[in-house]
Scaffold this active site. Structure first.
Site, PDB file in Angstrom:
ATOM      1  N   HIS A 204       0.793  -1.227   0.000  1.00 38.33           N
ATOM      2  CA  HIS A 204       0.000   0.000   0.000  1.00 38.33           C
ATOM      3  C   HIS A 204       0.825   1.277   0.000  1.00 38.33           C
ATOM      4  O   HIS A 204       0.260   2.371  -0.012  1.00 38.33           O
ATOM      5  CB  HIS A 204      -0.983   0.035   1.181  1.00 38.33           C
ATOM      6  CG  HIS A 204      -0.321   0.198   2.516  1.00 38.33           C
ATOM      7  ND1 HIS A 204       0.182  -0.847   3.230  1.00 38.33           N
ATOM      8  CD2 HIS A 204      -0.083   1.309   3.269  1.00 38.33           C
ATOM      9  CE1 HIS A 204       0.696  -0.415   4.362  1.00 38.33           C
ATOM     10  NE2 HIS A 204       0.561   0.893   4.414  1.00 38.33           N
TER      11      HIS A 204
HETATM   12  C1  UD1 Z   1      -2.569   5.320   5.610  1.00 36.35           C
HETATM   13  C2  UD1 Z   1      -1.341   5.949   6.265  1.00 36.35           C
HETATM   14  C3  UD1 Z   1      -0.177   4.982   6.181  1.00 36.35           C
HETATM   15  C4  UD1 Z   1      -0.561   3.625   6.761  1.00 36.35           C
HETATM   16  C5  UD1 Z   1      -1.826   3.116   6.111  1.00 36.35           C
HETATM   17  C6  UD1 Z   1      -2.249   1.862   6.815  1.00 36.35           C
HETATM   18  C7  UD1 Z   1      -1.073   8.409   6.114  1.00 36.35           C
HETATM   19  C8  UD1 Z   1      -0.347   9.487   5.428  1.00 36.35           C
HETATM   20  N1  UD1 Z   1      -0.945   7.175   5.558  1.00 36.35           N
HETATM   21  O1  UD1 Z   1      -2.273   5.134   4.246  1.00 36.35           O
HETATM   22  O2  UD1 Z   1       0.919   5.484   6.913  1.00 36.35           O
HETATM   23  O3  UD1 Z   1       0.507   2.727   6.563  1.00 36.35           O
HETATM   24  O4  UD1 Z   1      -2.873   4.099   6.232  1.00 36.35           O
HETATM   25  O5  UD1 Z   1      -3.191   1.127   6.134  1.00 36.35           O
HETATM   26  O6  UD1 Z   1      -1.727   8.651   7.089  1.00 36.35           O
HETATM   27  N2  UD1 Z   1      -9.563   4.236   1.378  1.00 36.35           N
HETATM   28  C9  UD1 Z   1     -10.767   3.619   1.287  1.00 36.35           C
HETATM   29  N3  UD1 Z   1     -11.355   3.183   2.443  1.00 36.35           N
HETATM   30  C10 UD1 Z   1     -10.793   3.345   3.667  1.00 36.35           C
HETATM   31  C11 UD1 Z   1      -9.559   3.984   3.733  1.00 36.35           C
HETATM   32  C12 UD1 Z   1      -8.957   4.432   2.585  1.00 36.35           C
HETATM   33  O7  UD1 Z   1     -11.326   3.434   0.210  1.00 36.35           O
HETATM   34  O8  UD1 Z   1     -11.380   2.907   4.678  1.00 36.35           O
HETATM   35  C13 UD1 Z   1      -8.904   4.685   0.111  1.00 36.35           C
HETATM   36  C14 UD1 Z   1      -9.322   6.084  -0.318  1.00 36.35           C
HETATM   37  O9  UD1 Z   1      -9.341   6.095  -1.704  1.00 36.35           O
HETATM   38  C15 UD1 Z   1      -8.153   6.931   0.179  1.00 36.35           C
HETATM   39  C16 UD1 Z   1      -6.977   5.986   0.012  1.00 36.35           C
HETATM   40  O10 UD1 Z   1      -7.492   4.697   0.323  1.00 36.35           O
HETATM   41  O11 UD1 Z   1      -8.000   8.109  -0.555  1.00 36.35           O
HETATM   42  C17 UD1 Z   1      -5.810   6.300   0.911  1.00 36.35           C
HETATM   43  O12 UD1 Z   1      -6.212   6.417   2.272  1.00 36.35           O
HETATM   44  P1  UD1 Z   1      -5.298   7.243   3.308  1.00 36.35           P
HETATM   45  O13 UD1 Z   1      -5.791   7.040   4.675  1.00 36.35           O
HETATM   46  O14 UD1 Z   1      -5.104   8.631   2.830  1.00 36.35           O
HETATM   47  O15 UD1 Z   1      -3.880   6.591   3.132  1.00 36.35           O
HETATM   48  P2  UD1 Z   1      -3.441   5.067   3.179  1.00 36.35           P
HETATM   49  O16 UD1 Z   1      -2.780   4.728   1.899  1.00 36.35           O
HETATM   50  O17 UD1 Z   1      -4.566   4.234   3.651  1.00 36.35           O
HETATM   51  N1  UDP Z   2      -3.513  -6.401   8.779  1.00 38.26           N
HETATM   52  C1  UDP Z   2      -4.801  -6.916   8.893  1.00 38.26           C
HETATM   53  N2  UDP Z   2      -5.436  -7.307   7.745  1.00 38.26           N
HETATM   54  C2  UDP Z   2      -4.866  -7.203   6.511  1.00 38.26           C
HETATM   55  C3  UDP Z   2      -3.559  -6.651   6.425  1.00 38.26           C
HETATM   56  C4  UDP Z   2      -2.930  -6.243   7.569  1.00 38.26           C
HETATM   57  O1  UDP Z   2      -5.344  -7.032   9.995  1.00 38.26           O
HETATM   58  O2  UDP Z   2      -5.504  -7.584   5.517  1.00 38.26           O
HETATM   59  C5  UDP Z   2      -2.840  -5.920  10.015  1.00 38.26           C
HETATM   60  C6  UDP Z   2      -1.426  -6.404  10.258  1.00 38.26           C
HETATM   61  O3  UDP Z   2      -1.400  -7.657  10.911  1.00 38.26           O
HETATM   62  C7  UDP Z   2      -0.857  -5.293  11.130  1.00 38.26           C
HETATM   63  C8  UDP Z   2      -1.525  -4.049  10.571  1.00 38.26           C
HETATM   64  O4  UDP Z   2      -2.690  -4.511   9.874  1.00 38.26           O
HETATM   65  O5  UDP Z   2      -1.284  -5.478  12.480  1.00 38.26           O
HETATM   66  C9  UDP Z   2      -0.596  -3.312   9.628  1.00 38.26           C
HETATM   67  O6  UDP Z   2      -1.297  -2.283   9.016  1.00 38.26           O
HETATM   68  P1  UDP Z   2      -0.866  -1.639   7.621  1.00 38.26           P
HETATM   69  O7  UDP Z   2       0.029  -2.562   6.891  1.00 38.26           O
HETATM   70  O8  UDP Z   2      -2.119  -1.189   6.965  1.00 38.26           O
HETATM   71  O9  UDP Z   2      -0.103  -0.318   8.080  1.00 38.26           O
HETATM   72  P2  UDP Z   2       1.412   0.030   8.424  1.00 38.26           P
HETATM   73  O10 UDP Z   2       1.850  -0.891   9.503  1.00 38.26           O
HETATM   74  O11 UDP Z   2       2.212  -0.097   7.177  1.00 38.26           O
HETATM   75  O12 UDP Z   2       1.367   1.452   8.848  1.00 38.26           O
END
Ligand code: UD1
Ligand code: UDP
Length: 362
Positions: A204
């Site tokens: 991601h």
């Molecule tokens: C965010 C965090 C990242 C973290 C990740 C964990 C920031 C800058 N980034 O990234 O550090 O590792 O979460 O998963 O805070 N979206 C949906 N549904 C949701 C959430 C997101 O459709 O419930 C889609 C939307 O199109 C959104 C995109 O995902 O624009 C990105 O979501 P966002 O929270 O901005 O960043 P992540 O890539 O999820």
């Molecule tokens: N995780 C989960 N379901 C998934 C993928 C990840 O529960 O399908 C959990 C994983 O075990 C860990 C956390 O989500 O506890 C990590 O989140 P993510 O990779 O979204 O964020 P990051 O750690 O990179 O910020």
């Protein structure tokens, strides 16, 4: 003592949960404030159902947007909650936009503020998380650190010894609590995967999925991988949207040995990690979890803010470009299973240490 904990995105929930359990154990009043940065059921509600998190005291519904939009909405709405309720402490966890906004809102209201998972640095300022980490650490009163490199980083940035507390890793508190139940789930079998004969993949990071050229190169690599070992890929919503926009989703769904899925719940994911032969990821938290589980992890990045997972653990940085993934995967598939060493203080008790420190500081 009243504590507010800010959580908004998936990995925040695994970090907030042990703080909630520790507060309950020590008789401290804690309120969870959900910013709403993540909102899909499988990115949020599923963790409330599974992790014993309290119902959010407030849900701020910030939703998605640009970095500025999400951070600004969090800042404005959190400020209102903190100003009304004046908690004794605000705790922010991790490195997402909700984290930095929470710290900024609380500190400017002169509320004592602590960062859980402080000091981590990738030294890569193109990562939005790196900016969030630096901003948050610069302004918080107490810095709770998960690994020694974080302590060094904070010292170098001029923080005093009284601010820095090496307490261990709250995410591992959650893992310890749920591992026995997760192992019983046998989630791989339910998905038709043979234990120890599949790779678990998550992706991601914007650096991997936002540019269509990089994504195309990654999809090509995954095609090679799935010819070596079946892949299970629960797809993050950011990645799903990018794959669909670029037409790569269809290409992946046509690969015979690659199974696409929605993001899965925490216990299923833990079960899937435990049973996998290898994990391929660009996640932060998953590098730590695989280290404790002793599962080989190939991280599709050039750097990590969690160096202990490479120095002591099972993690290897293979980059997202070039041949690193292919050669590392061949080694993992050929080599006997190796287990890493669990880092000190990653023992399931980090949140209790944090809560005791807050009580002592109040
Ligand atoms: C965010 C965090 C990242 C973290 C990740 C964990 C920031 C800058 N980034 O990234 O550090 O590792 O979460 O998963 O805070 N979206 C949906 N549904 C949701 C959430 C997101 O459709 O419930 C889609 C939307 O199109 C959104 C995109 O995902 O624009 C990105 O979501 P966002 O929270 O901005 O960043 P992540 O890539 O999820
Ligand atoms: N995780 C989960 N379901 C998934 C993928 C990840 O529960 O399908 C959990 C994983 O075990 C860990 C956390 O989500 O506890 C990590 O989140 P993510 O990779 O979204 O964020 P990051 O750690 O990179 O910020």
């Amino acid at each position: 003592m009243l504590i507010h904990v800010v959580a908004g995105a998936r990995p925040n929930f695994m970090k907030a949960a042990p703080l909630c359990w520790a507060a309950e154990e020590l008789g401290v009043e804690l309120r969870l404030i959900h910013t709403g940065q993540h909102y899909d059921k499988e990115m949020s509600q599923v963790f409330f159902d599974e992790l014993g998190l309290p119902k959010p005291h407030k849900h701020l519904g910030v939703g998605s947007g640009t970095h500025g939009q999400v951070t600004a909405r969090c800042l404005e709405r959190l400020e209102e909650v903190f100003a009304q309720e004046r908690p004794d402490w605000v705790l922010v966890v991790g490195d997402v936009n909700s984290t930095a906004a929470g710290a900024l809102a609380a500190v400017k209201l002169h509320i004592a503020t602590a960062h859980v998972e402080a000091g981590l640095r990738s030294f890569d300022r193109s990562m939005p998380e790196e900016i969030n980490r630096m901003v948050t650490d610069a302004i918080c009163d107490l810095l709770f650190v998960s690994e020694p490199a974080g302590v060094e980083n904070l010292r170098r940035e001029g923080h005093g010894e009284n601010e820095i507390h090496l307490v261990g890793n709250v995410m591992i508190d959650t893992l310890e609590r749920f591992l026995p139940a997760a192992k019983k789930r046998a989630s791989s079998k339910k998905l038709g995967l043979e234990p120890k004969q599949y790779a678990l993949l998550t992706l991601h990071r914007p650096s991997n999925v936002d540019s269509s050229g990089d994504l195309a190169a990654l999809v090509e690599k995954l095609d090679w991988v799935q010819n070596k070992i079946p892949i299970f890929f629960p797809v993050h919503p950011r990645t799903r949207a990018k794959l669909k926009q670029t037409g790569h989703y269809e290409a992946l769904s046509e690969m015979k040995n690659l199974q696409l899925a929605d993001p899965v719940g925490y216990q299923d994911f833990l079960s899937l990690m435990t049973d996998s032969r290898v994990v391929l990821t660009d996640s932060g938290g998953i590098q730590e979890e695989t280290t404790v589980l002793g599962i080989p992890c190939l991280t599709l990045r050039d750097n990590t803010e969690r160096p202990i997972t490479c120095d002591h653990g099972t993690n290897r940085l293979v980059g997202a470009r070039g041949d690193g993934l292919a050669s590392a995967l061949e080694q993992v598939l050929d080599a006997p299973v190796t287990t890493g060493k669990r880092p000190d203080l990653w023992d399931g008790k980090a949140a209790v240490r944090i809560m005791k420190q807050l009580l002592a500081a109040s």
